[in-house]
Design an enzyme around this catalytic site. Structure first.
Site, PDB file in Angstrom:
ATOM      1  N   HIS A  17       0.843  -1.207   0.000  1.00 19.50           N
ATOM      2  CA  HIS A  17       0.000   0.000   0.000  1.00 19.50           C
ATOM      3  C   HIS A  17       0.877   1.257   0.000  1.00 19.50           C
ATOM      4  O   HIS A  17       0.598   2.223  -0.719  1.00 19.50           O
ATOM      5  CB  HIS A  17      -0.874   0.044   1.259  1.00 19.50           C
ATOM      6  CG  HIS A  17      -1.907  -1.023   1.367  1.00 19.50           C
ATOM      7  ND1 HIS A  17      -2.067  -1.782   2.510  1.00 19.50           N
ATOM      8  CD2 HIS A  17      -2.843  -1.471   0.489  1.00 19.50           C
ATOM      9  CE1 HIS A  17      -3.077  -2.626   2.340  1.00 19.50           C
ATOM     10  NE2 HIS A  17      -3.557  -2.474   1.112  1.00 19.50           N
ATOM     11  N   LYS A  41     -16.033  -8.362   2.581  1.00 17.61           N
ATOM     12  CA  LYS A  41     -15.150  -8.961   3.585  1.00 17.61           C
ATOM     13  C   LYS A  41     -15.828  -8.911   4.950  1.00 17.61           C
ATOM     14  O   LYS A  41     -16.623  -8.008   5.200  1.00 17.61           O
ATOM     15  CB  LYS A  41     -13.831  -8.175   3.653  1.00 17.61           C
ATOM     16  CG  LYS A  41     -12.974  -8.334   2.400  1.00 17.61           C
ATOM     17  CD  LYS A  41     -11.685  -7.549   2.529  1.00 17.61           C
ATOM     18  CE  LYS A  41     -10.830  -7.712   1.280  1.00 17.61           C
ATOM     19  NZ  LYS A  41      -9.669  -6.806   1.287  1.00 17.61           N
ATOM     20  N   ARG A  94      -1.672  -5.851  -8.171  1.00 19.54           N
ATOM     21  CA  ARG A  94      -0.594  -6.816  -7.912  1.00 19.54           C
ATOM     22  C   ARG A  94      -0.584  -7.882  -8.989  1.00 19.54           C
ATOM     23  O   ARG A  94       0.460  -8.203  -9.545  1.00 19.54           O
ATOM     24  CB  ARG A  94      -0.814  -7.495  -6.543  1.00 19.54           C
ATOM     25  CG  ARG A  94      -0.631  -6.594  -5.361  1.00 19.54           C
ATOM     26  CD  ARG A  94      -1.129  -7.234  -4.083  1.00 19.54           C
ATOM     27  NE  ARG A  94      -2.555  -7.496  -4.167  1.00 19.54           N
ATOM     28  CZ  ARG A  94      -3.311  -7.891  -3.152  1.00 19.54           C
ATOM     29  NH1 ARG A  94      -2.765  -8.127  -1.978  1.00 19.54           N
ATOM     30  NH2 ARG A  94      -4.597  -8.098  -3.325  1.00 19.54           N
ATOM     31  N   SER A 131      -2.997  -8.068   3.159  1.00 18.18           N
ATOM     32  CA  SER A 131      -3.385  -7.808   4.561  1.00 18.18           C
ATOM     33  C   SER A 131      -3.943  -9.068   5.203  1.00 18.18           C
ATOM     34  O   SER A 131      -3.722  -9.326   6.389  1.00 18.18           O
ATOM     35  CB  SER A 131      -4.443  -6.698   4.627  1.00 18.18           C
ATOM     36  OG  SER A 131      -3.913  -5.478   4.194  1.00 18.18           O
TER      37      SER A 131
HETATM   38  O1  PNS Z   1      -8.541  -2.997   0.228  1.00 19.56           O
HETATM   39  P1  PNS Z   1      -9.765  -3.538  -0.445  1.00 19.56           P
HETATM   40  O2  PNS Z   1     -10.558  -4.433   0.487  1.00 19.56           O
HETATM   41  O3  PNS Z   1      -9.469  -4.207  -1.761  1.00 19.56           O
HETATM   42  O4  PNS Z   1     -10.692  -2.243  -0.763  1.00 19.56           O
HETATM   43  C1  PNS Z   1     -11.916  -2.391  -1.406  1.00 19.56           C
HETATM   44  C2  PNS Z   1     -12.754  -1.114  -1.274  1.00 19.56           C
HETATM   45  C3  PNS Z   1     -12.982  -0.766   0.205  1.00 19.56           C
HETATM   46  C4  PNS Z   1     -12.052   0.030  -1.958  1.00 19.56           C
HETATM   47  C5  PNS Z   1     -14.096  -1.436  -1.984  1.00 19.56           C
HETATM   48  O5  PNS Z   1     -14.742  -2.512  -1.329  1.00 19.56           O
HETATM   49  C6  PNS Z   1     -15.027  -0.231  -2.018  1.00 19.56           C
HETATM   50  O6  PNS Z   1     -14.922   0.591  -2.893  1.00 19.56           O
HETATM   51  N1  PNS Z   1     -15.926  -0.155  -1.008  1.00 19.56           N
HETATM   52  C7  PNS Z   1     -16.903   0.898  -0.902  1.00 19.56           C
HETATM   53  C8  PNS Z   1     -18.286   0.419  -1.397  1.00 19.56           C
HETATM   54  C9  PNS Z   1     -18.478   0.706  -2.891  1.00 19.56           C
HETATM   55  O7  PNS Z   1     -18.141   1.755  -3.393  1.00 19.56           O
HETATM   56  N2  PNS Z   1     -19.069  -0.287  -3.582  1.00 19.56           N
HETATM   57  C10 PNS Z   1     -19.313  -0.211  -5.002  1.00 19.56           C
HETATM   58  C11 PNS Z   1     -18.180  -0.859  -5.799  1.00 19.56           C
HETATM   59  S1  PNS Z   1     -18.426  -0.779  -7.542  1.00 19.56           S
END
Ligand code: PNS
Length: 163
Positions: A17, A41, A94, A131
């Site tokens: 990150h 998650k 990644r 993570s």
């Molecule tokens: O570190 P991660 O878990 O890969 O992050 C994912 C994250 C938090 C960026 C993604 O789940 C997200 O954008 N969450 C907010 C909800 C949202 O916008 N949902 C619509 C996705 S198209």
């Protein structure tokens, strides 16, 4: 120069990150690191407040390269992008697996809200870091010092009841 949103779970933030934050600062000059809940998650190990504190500590040395804001947001990434007044979202890639997931989110976010996403390739030496595996290894007392900044180690030790 641009102002960009870097959203993620950051549970916890790791060296991969930080590499993305550094690259984004170098390219764009202003990065808003935004901890969010990933609905796919489970609730996660660290509370959002602790994730914020960890991020704030580890991005401090990068502030020599540009402006870094650290925020949390409950809701959609596109709404976080709007409320922070950013030009676009950045995500680190990644592997091909990341690409599959990120491409679908990026296209959905663009079609639903007109918010664009730019991908940054992670440094090859860091692409294996996740993570999830850091949390698993730390919970069993394993060594994750090659994957997280030193200050995050203390948080992981406390979370696993080892200090
Ligand atoms: O570190 P991660 O878990 O890969 O992050 C994912 C994250 C938090 C960026 C993604 O789940 C997200 O954008 N969450 C907010 C909800 C949202 O916008 N949902 C619509 C996705 S198209």
């Amino acid at each position: 120069m641009a102002k960009v949103l870097y959203p993620g779970s950051f549970d916890p933030i790791h060296l991969g990150h930080l590499d993305v934050v550094e690259q984004a600062l170098d390219l764009f000059g202003h990065v808003v690191v935004c901890t969010m809940h990933n609905p796919s998650k489970p609730s996660g190990q660290f509370a959002l407040d602790e994730r914020l504190a960890m991020i704030d500590e580890v991005v401090e040395p990068l502030r020599r390269l540009g402006t870094v804001d650290v925020v949390s947001f409950a809701g959609l990434a596109v709404d976080a992008a709007r409320s922070n007044g950013v030009d676009f979202i950045v995500k680190g890639l990644r592997t091909g697996g990341d690409f599959e997931v990120e491409q679908q989110m990026a296209q959905t976010n663009f079609v639903a809200a007109g918010v664009r996403t730019v991908y940054l390739p992670c440094k090859p030496s860091l692409v294996f870091i996740s993570s999830r595996f850091i949390r698993e290894i730390a919970q069993y007392g394993g060594d994750v010092s090659a994957m997280v900044p030193p200050s995050v180690l203390g948080h992981l030790e406390r979370a696993s009841g080892r200090s």
